[in-house]
Design an enzyme around this catalytic site. Sequence first.
Site, short mmCIF file in Angstrom:
data_model
loop_
_atom_site.label_atom_id
_atom_site.label_comp_id
_atom_site.label_asym_id
_atom_site.label_seq_id
_atom_site.Cartn_x
_atom_site.Cartn_y
_atom_site.Cartn_z
N ASP A 254 88.60 18.58 23.98
CA ASP A 254 86.80 18.22 23.94
C ASP A 254 86.18 18.64 24.63
O ASP A 254 86.00 18.21 25.87
CB ASP A 254 87.16 16.46 23.57
CG ASP A 254 85.71 17.05 22.83
OD1 ASP A 254 84.47 17.06 23.52
OD2 ASP A 254 85.12 15.58 21.63
N HIS A 255 85.21 19.82 24.32
CA HIS A 255 85.00 20.54 25.54
C HIS A 255 84.06 20.28 25.70
O HIS A 255 83.26 20.03 26.72
CB HIS A 255 84.44 22.03 24.88
CG HIS A 255 83.58 21.81 23.96
ND1 HIS A 255 83.68 22.32 22.72
CD2 HIS A 255 82.43 23.06 24.36
CE1 HIS A 255 82.45 22.82 22.33
NE2 HIS A 255 81.51 22.75 22.61
N HIS B 5 83.15 15.28 20.04
CA HIS B 5 82.43 15.28 21.34
C HIS B 5 81.29 14.17 20.93
O HIS B 5 81.41 13.49 21.64
CB HIS B 5 81.55 16.93 20.56
CG HIS B 5 82.10 17.99 20.44
ND1 HIS B 5 83.25 18.25 20.81
CD2 HIS B 5 81.94 18.75 19.94
CE1 HIS B 5 83.53 19.08 20.12
NE2 HIS B 5 82.75 20.14 19.85
C1 BG6 Z 1 82.29 22.99 18.32
C2 BG6 Z 1 82.33 22.97 16.76
O1 BG6 Z 1 83.24 22.35 18.31
O2 BG6 Z 1 81.48 22.43 18.67
C3 BG6 Z 1 81.32 23.62 16.27
O3 BG6 Z 1 82.60 23.19 16.23
C4 BG6 Z 1 79.97 24.07 17.68
O4 BG6 Z 1 80.83 23.96 14.96
C5 BG6 Z 1 79.80 23.93 18.79
O5 BG6 Z 1 78.91 24.51 17.26
C6 BG6 Z 1 79.08 22.90 19.93
O6 BG6 Z 1 79.25 22.89 20.60
P1 BG6 Z 1 78.00 23.40 21.83
O7 BG6 Z 1 79.08 23.86 23.52
O8 BG6 Z 1 77.65 24.85 21.16
O9 BG6 Z 1 76.61 22.77 21.80
#
Ligand code: BG6
Length: 448
Positions: A169-170, A232
Site C-alpha cells: 500500500d504505497h 490508502h
Molecule cells: C493508486 C490508485 O493506488 O493510487 C490510483 O489505483 C491513484 O487510482 C493512486 O491515482 C494515487 O496515488 P498517489 O501516490 O498519486 O496519490
Amino acid sequence: MNHTFTIFGSTGDLTYRKLLPALFNMSVLDELGDQFKIVAIGRKPYSREQYIETFRQGIKDFARLTYSENAFEKFIRHVDYYQMDLSNENDYLGLNDYYEKHGCRNHVFYFAVAPKFFLPISIGLKHIAYAYESKVIIEKPFGETIEKGKELNQKLEKHFHDYNIFHIDHYLGKEMVQNIQTIRFKNALFKHAWNHEMIENVQISAFEKGGIGNRGAYYDENGALKDMVQNHLFQVLSILAAEESEDQHKAQLEVLKHLKPLKENDLVLGQYEGYLQEKDVCENSKTETYAALTCMIDNERWQGVPFYIRTGKNLSKREITVVIQFKAMDGVKGNVLLIRIQPTEGVYFQFNIKKPGSKDEIETVQMDFCQSCLEINRINTPEAYERLLKAAMNDDRDYFSTWDEIETSSRFIENIQRSEPYIYKVGSVGPKEADQLLKRNGHAWYEI
Ligand code: BG6
C-alpha cells in the site's frame, strides 16, 4: 546485496509511473549495488532496446531525481526485457534458464498485474531455483472479491514463505503518512489531546487532478471506494486513530474492526462528467469516481468523533491533507492541525491570540511549516515506492499492510449499501452533496 527485480506487468501504468522511476532514483543514489538486475516481463514482442524506449519518458516525467542521459544509461545497463506468456507454465522453464545464464539471484518478484495472474505466476515460479525463499510484492486488488482474495492468499502461502509476501500500500511509504505518529506522540500538546474530549472531527481529503486515463477496465470494476478508500485512506485513518503500540499494524487493525457500519446518510458518491465516454468503461456504468463518507469508530477514545473521508478523480487540484479539528472553547475557534501529505509536505497549525493593540479581542492565526519547500528535504525524501522496495529488501514489514487489515477493510467496503453517483464537473471539488455529510453535524470542510 544485489537483487534481481522481476516485474510481471512491465508494460503497465504502475511500472511506467511508479516502479521504474523509483528504481531509477535508487540506481542514481547507488542504493541497488552494482550488479542488480531488472527483468521486465511482458507479452509484447519488444526487443530490449524497444522496451527501454517505452519508459524513457516515464523516467523524465515521474522520477524525483533529474533525468540525464548519463544517469539513464547507467540505469538501463541493468534492465532487460523478457517476453513470455504468464499463464503458460512451460514459459517459466525458459525464464529459469535465463536466470541461470545471467547468474540472477536474490529474487524480488513484483506482481504488478491483475489478480487473476497471481496464481498462474506463483505456480510457474515453482520452476525457478530458490523461488520459495524469494520475496514477492503484490499490488492491489488482492483478489476480485474478499473470498477469492483470501483463498488466493492461502494458496500463495504454499508457494512462498508468508514472511516473504508483501502486500503493498504505497501510502504507507509516503513521508508525511509516516510522520503522523511522530507528530501525534512526540508532542505533548497533541498526544494528550488526541481523543473525543478535545477533537471535534477529523477530515481526510485526497484530491486527484487526473482522470482514469487508460485504466478503464480496472477502474470500472473497482471505483473510488475500492481503489482509494479501502486501502490508502483507511490506512491513513487507522494510523490517525490507533492506540500507541509496539505492534502498529495490530493497533490499526483494532481501529478497522471497530468501524461502525455506515448509515444511509453517511455516503455520497459521484461520477465525473464524461466518465462514460472513457475507454473500456461500461455503457451506463454507475461506478463512482468520487466518494465521501462519514466513519465513526466504536471505542472509548473516539466516541462521537466523525472521521470524514473524501476522494475523487478529475477534481480541481492534486492534494492530500489530513485535518484535525479541535473543539471550540469559550466562544473562540477551535485549534486546527493540518498535515499536508502531498504534493506539499508540511504541518499547519491554527491557534488563537490576543489581537495586537486590543485589550481582549481574539484573533485566529496560523503557523505553516513547509517541509518540502526546503530543497535539502526534497533531495532526502525518497518517493513512496523507493521506500517500500527498500523495506521489502530489508525485510521491514512496518511499511506493508497485513492480510487481516486488508480483509477487514475490504469487508467494510463490500458491505456498504451503494447509492447512485451524483454527476460532477471535471475540475470541481466533487458533488456539493458531500458538504451535507458535515453540515448535518454542524461541521464544514476546512479550507485554508
Ligand atoms: C493508486 C490508485 O493506488 O493510487 C490510483 O489505483 C491513484 O487510482 C493512486 O491515482 C494515487 O496515488 P498517489 O501516490 O498519486 O496519490
